[in-house]
Enzyme design. Structure first.
Site, PDB file in Angstrom:
ATOM      1  N   THR A 185      32.927  33.114   5.144  1.00 47.91           N
ATOM      2  CA  THR A 185      33.913  32.794   6.185  1.00 47.91           C
ATOM      3  C   THR A 185      34.555  34.115   6.624  1.00 47.91           C
ATOM      4  O   THR A 185      34.616  35.068   5.829  1.00 47.91           O
ATOM      5  CB  THR A 185      35.045  31.899   5.644  1.00 47.91           C
ATOM      6  OG1 THR A 185      35.741  32.642   4.640  1.00 47.91           O
ATOM      7  CG2 THR A 185      34.512  30.626   5.041  1.00 47.91           C
ATOM      8  N   GLU A 330      32.347  25.990   6.248  1.00 47.24           N
ATOM      9  CA  GLU A 330      32.345  25.134   5.057  1.00 47.24           C
ATOM     10  C   GLU A 330      31.693  23.770   5.294  1.00 47.24           C
ATOM     11  O   GLU A 330      31.480  23.011   4.368  1.00 47.24           O
ATOM     12  CB  GLU A 330      33.784  24.906   4.574  1.00 47.24           C
ATOM     13  CG  GLU A 330      34.439  26.116   3.936  1.00 47.24           C
ATOM     14  CD  GLU A 330      35.172  27.016   4.918  1.00 47.24           C
ATOM     15  OE1 GLU A 330      34.833  26.981   6.125  1.00 47.24           O
ATOM     16  OE2 GLU A 330      36.075  27.764   4.493  1.00 47.24           O
ATOM     17  N   LYS A 438      56.752  24.455  14.436  1.00 43.19           N
ATOM     18  CA  LYS A 438      57.633  23.361  14.023  1.00 43.19           C
ATOM     19  C   LYS A 438      58.991  23.579  14.660  1.00 43.19           C
ATOM     20  O   LYS A 438      59.782  24.407  14.218  1.00 43.19           O
ATOM     21  CB  LYS A 438      57.723  23.284  12.501  1.00 43.19           C
ATOM     22  CG  LYS A 438      56.394  22.832  11.921  1.00 43.19           C
ATOM     23  CD  LYS A 438      56.240  23.128  10.442  1.00 43.19           C
ATOM     24  CE  LYS A 438      54.802  22.890  10.030  1.00 43.19           C
ATOM     25  NZ  LYS A 438      54.093  24.085   9.612  1.00 43.19           N
ATOM     26  N   TRP A 443      56.361  18.814  15.859  1.00 46.41           N
ATOM     27  CA  TRP A 443      55.271  19.775  15.950  1.00 46.41           C
ATOM     28  C   TRP A 443      54.850  20.033  17.389  1.00 46.41           C
ATOM     29  O   TRP A 443      54.725  19.107  18.184  1.00 46.41           O
ATOM     30  CB  TRP A 443      54.057  19.272  15.169  1.00 46.41           C
ATOM     31  CG  TRP A 443      54.235  19.368  13.685  1.00 46.41           C
ATOM     32  CD1 TRP A 443      55.366  19.728  13.017  1.00 46.41           C
ATOM     33  CD2 TRP A 443      53.251  19.079  12.700  1.00 46.41           C
ATOM     34  NE1 TRP A 443      55.144  19.690  11.670  1.00 46.41           N
ATOM     35  CE2 TRP A 443      53.857  19.294  11.442  1.00 46.41           C
ATOM     36  CE3 TRP A 443      51.922  18.668  12.733  1.00 46.41           C
ATOM     37  CZ2 TRP A 443      53.170  19.106  10.239  1.00 46.41           C
ATOM     38  CZ3 TRP A 443      51.239  18.479  11.548  1.00 46.41           C
ATOM     39  CH2 TRP A 443      51.867  18.702  10.307  1.00 46.41           C
TER      40      TRP A 443
HETATM   41  P1  ADP Z   1      35.787  31.147  10.430  1.00 46.00           P
HETATM   42  O1  ADP Z   1      34.824  31.845   9.588  1.00 46.00           O
HETATM   43  O2  ADP Z   1      36.521  31.957  11.454  1.00 46.00           O
HETATM   44  O3  ADP Z   1      36.662  30.181   9.707  1.00 46.00           O
HETATM   45  P2  ADP Z   1      34.553  28.868  11.376  1.00 46.00           P
HETATM   46  O4  ADP Z   1      33.553  28.691  12.446  1.00 46.00           O
HETATM   47  O5  ADP Z   1      34.253  28.355  10.045  1.00 46.00           O
HETATM   48  O6  ADP Z   1      34.811  30.357  11.355  1.00 46.00           O
HETATM   49  O7  ADP Z   1      35.959  28.321  11.898  1.00 46.00           O
HETATM   50  C1  ADP Z   1      36.297  26.992  11.709  1.00 46.00           C
HETATM   51  C2  ADP Z   1      37.572  26.676  12.436  1.00 46.00           C
HETATM   52  O8  ADP Z   1      37.419  26.890  13.836  1.00 46.00           O
HETATM   53  C3  ADP Z   1      37.970  25.223  12.326  1.00 46.00           C
HETATM   54  O9  ADP Z   1      38.634  24.951  11.137  1.00 46.00           O
HETATM   55  C4  ADP Z   1      38.857  25.050  13.549  1.00 46.00           C
HETATM   56  O10 ADP Z   1      40.154  25.507  13.322  1.00 46.00           O
HETATM   57  C5  ADP Z   1      38.205  25.946  14.560  1.00 46.00           C
HETATM   58  N1  ADP Z   1      37.337  25.141  15.423  1.00 46.00           N
HETATM   59  C6  ADP Z   1      36.022  24.945  15.331  1.00 46.00           C
HETATM   60  N2  ADP Z   1      35.578  24.160  16.324  1.00 46.00           N
HETATM   61  C7  ADP Z   1      36.642  23.834  17.073  1.00 46.00           C
HETATM   62  C8  ADP Z   1      36.860  23.039  18.238  1.00 46.00           C
HETATM   63  N3  ADP Z   1      35.864  22.436  18.878  1.00 46.00           N
HETATM   64  N4  ADP Z   1      38.114  22.932  18.704  1.00 46.00           N
HETATM   65  C9  ADP Z   1      39.144  23.541  18.092  1.00 46.00           C
HETATM   66  N5  ADP Z   1      39.020  24.307  17.005  1.00 46.00           N
HETATM   67  C10 ADP Z   1      37.788  24.452  16.492  1.00 46.00           C
END
Ligand code: ADP
Length: 541
Positions: A185, A330, A438, A443
């Site tokens: 990640t 994940e 917040k 929120w």
């Molecule tokens: P990183 O390694 O930066 O975490 P990821 O691709 O695993 O890369 O990131 C996952 C996160 O990206 C998600 O938990 C969410 O917050 C955001 N995310 C992924 N797809 C979307 C989406 N369609 N809309 C909004 N947020 C998204």
């Protein structure tokens, strides 16, 4: 009573064997680092994947050893996906956009024995060479006559090595729960964390991804994955391609609007996959040259929220449907997806656009729920916000060599996202839990505010963060980058927002900046901004 069916292992090599037998002539097209366009077929890819396996054996790679790649989306990377995992080693796809110290960390943490590297990324490895001394050798993905001068030790030419190998190899059979590939990640805080996919999770994810209301792939599909093979396995598409026999068009290093357009015009894909910033570049490019998408029916967008205007632009200007998807490293990554279906068909366009803005419904196989801080499940009413939890056979159960278990709770994974879920299971990401603002106990979604504000024609990018406030605890402030030459001031931004958001969400300040920080995967990096602007409202009261 046990069922009486065969217990055949779900192995990545079996996907390639299926593709070679069933779709041998399916084309795979790549833009190479060398600049030219390369074409071959699934049959060719399968042969070369077997050569890769023989090469690994010659290099003394053992079962479960990590073998890394640092490469764009191209045919050689595709062969390595199958050659490395199929052999029984673990494919570690390194994300070149990580910062140098993160690269050093993951190469050492994964204990990569060899790195297969595209020409473009050779300097990146040279720069960190003193810190990755455990890597035994480097194999450059190039023809012999394109081999660069390099400081890398024990360096080989991929094509020369492959030419010497046999294309006969018996793929081994082993437990489907064995590790097949790993991805770290990008981590906004602390070191990156390794997610180790198994053969089983990869095959199940791929099978779950191809259906009509997911990616909708078949042997007559042609897709262009702009999402990198170094970022969550290009959303599993190299595997889905083998299941379906769909044609793949790999963009290589050409991720800009003009290069993508050239490839789209030449290869006529019907499906594109990528993050919102890539599509913004493509849309802008097509606007600037007055062109329209002809072959594309669907554009899958994930990784960050798709702005409403993008959904409309694809529909109204290009007659293409934007499929919003959500997932994370994940979750392999597909958790939810929002494909066209009967519910949408019945809606007037404007309402359909709003539904498309949601991140969609869980793919069969994964379950989602939202909970409050006490762990109680919250109602699926489309309004109540909660921490989004997920579980399923392609969701991580623990990080690689890392005892951080803070995200795992009673068999569920805490995504760190805040979301709503409605009565049809449509999930909508409200925010990352650490980014939500917040204000007076209520929120405010920074994502919603950003996506509304970026619709202002004078703004190129927006970022909303919470700043301390004496009365409300926190209030939103909006940082914006202007389009070049645009005449925009605070008042015009606030006027634009009026009526598009509830009044109490109106940012307390609009601040013009020249740039905004991003993570390695292109997401806004708010952690430092929050520190920098923490007291902005108090100091400027
Ligand atoms: P990183 O390694 O930066 O975490 P990821 O691709 O695993 O890369 O990131 C996952 C996160 O990206 C998600 O938990 C969410 O917050 C955001 N995310 C992924 N797809 C979307 C989406 N369609 N809309 C909004 N947020 C998204």
């Amino acid at each position: 009573m046990q069922g009486l069916m065969m217990d055949r292992p779900l192995l990545i090599s079996s996907l390639l064997q299926h593709a070679e037998a069933t779709h041998p002539n399916t084309e795979i097209v790549s833009r190479r680092c060398e600049g030219d366009i390369h074409r071959y077929t699934m049959k060719d890819a399968a042969k070369r994947a077997r050569k890769v396996a023989n090469l690994l054996s010659r290099l003394g790679i053992n079962d479960g050893d990590r073998v890394a790649t640092l490469a764009w989306n191209n045919y050689r990377h595709f062969e390595l996906y199958y050659g490395i995992s199929g052999y029984g080693a673990v494919l570690h796809t390194i994300n070149p956009r990580l910062f140098a110290e993160q690269l050093v960390y993951i190469v050492n943490h994964a204990e990569d024995r060899f790195i297969f590297v595209d020409l473009t990324f050779v300097p990146l490895l040279e720069a960190i060479l003193p810190h990755i001394g455990n890597v035994e050798g480097f194999i450059i993905l190039a023809d012999e006559d394109k081999m660069p001068e390099t400081k890398l030790p024990n360096v080989h030419c991929y094509e020369t090595l492959l030419a010497a190998e046999s294309d006969e190899f018996e793929w081994p059979e082993f437990d489907e729960r064995k590790g097949a590939s790993m991805c770290y990640t990008s981590g906004t805080t602390g070191n990156p964390k390794g997610v180790l996919y198994s053969h089983r999770s990869t095959c199940l994810h791929a099978q779950g991804s191809v259906g009509a209301e997911v990616m909708g792939l078949s042997s007559s599909s042609c897709f262009l994955p702009v999402v990198p093979m170094f970022h969550v396995n290009a959303w599993g598409t190299p595997y889905s391609a083998c299941i379906t026999g769909a044609k793949q068009v790999f963009p290589g290093p050409g991720m800009d609007g003009a290069s993508l357009w050239e490839l789209i015009e030449a290869e006529q894909p019907d499906l594109l996959l990528g993050v919102p910033t890539v599509w913004l570049m493509l849309l802008n490019h097509m606007d600037s040259i007055g062109k329209k998408l002809e072959s594309v029916t669907n554009v899958i967008v994930g990784g960050a929220a798709a702005p409403l205007q993008m959904i409309k632009d694809f529909d109204q200007k290009h007659d293409a449907f934007l499929i919003h998807a959500w997932g994370m490293t994940e979750t392999s990554p597909i958790g939810t997806i929002n494909a066209f279906n009967g519910i949408m068909a019945a809606l007037p366009k404007e309402e359909r656009y709003l539904l498309q803005q949601k991140q969609g419904r869980p793919v069969s196989g994964v379950e989602i729920k939202i909970i409050d801080d006490a762990g109680t499940e919250l109602p699926r009413d489309g309004k109540t916000f909660g921490r989004l939890m997920i579980r399923g056979p392609w969701v991580v159960s623990g990080y690689y060599n890392n005892d951080d278990v803070s995200s795992f709770e009673n068999g569920w994974f805490d995504t760190g996202d805040v979301a709503t879920i409605d009565e049809n299971s449509y999930m909508n990401i409200v925010d990352r839990s650490k980014d939500v603002i917040k204000s007076g106990g209520e929120w405010i979604s920074s994502i919603d505010l950003e996506n509304t504000a970026v619709g202002h024609p004078g703004l190129a990018e927006c970022c909303v963060i919470g700043a301390r406030h004496p009365k409300w605890d926190e209030r939103p402030i909006l940082l914006v980058i202007k389009n070049e030459g645009a005449d925009v001031d605070e008042k015009s931004v606030l006027d634009y927002l009026e009526g598009k958001i509830v009044k109490w969400w109106t940012p307390d300040a609009v601040i013009f900046v020249d740039s905004l920080p991003h993570t390695a995967t292109g997401k806004l990096l708010k952690i430092n901004l929050r520190k920098e602007y923490e007291n902005y409202l108090i100091d400027n009261a």
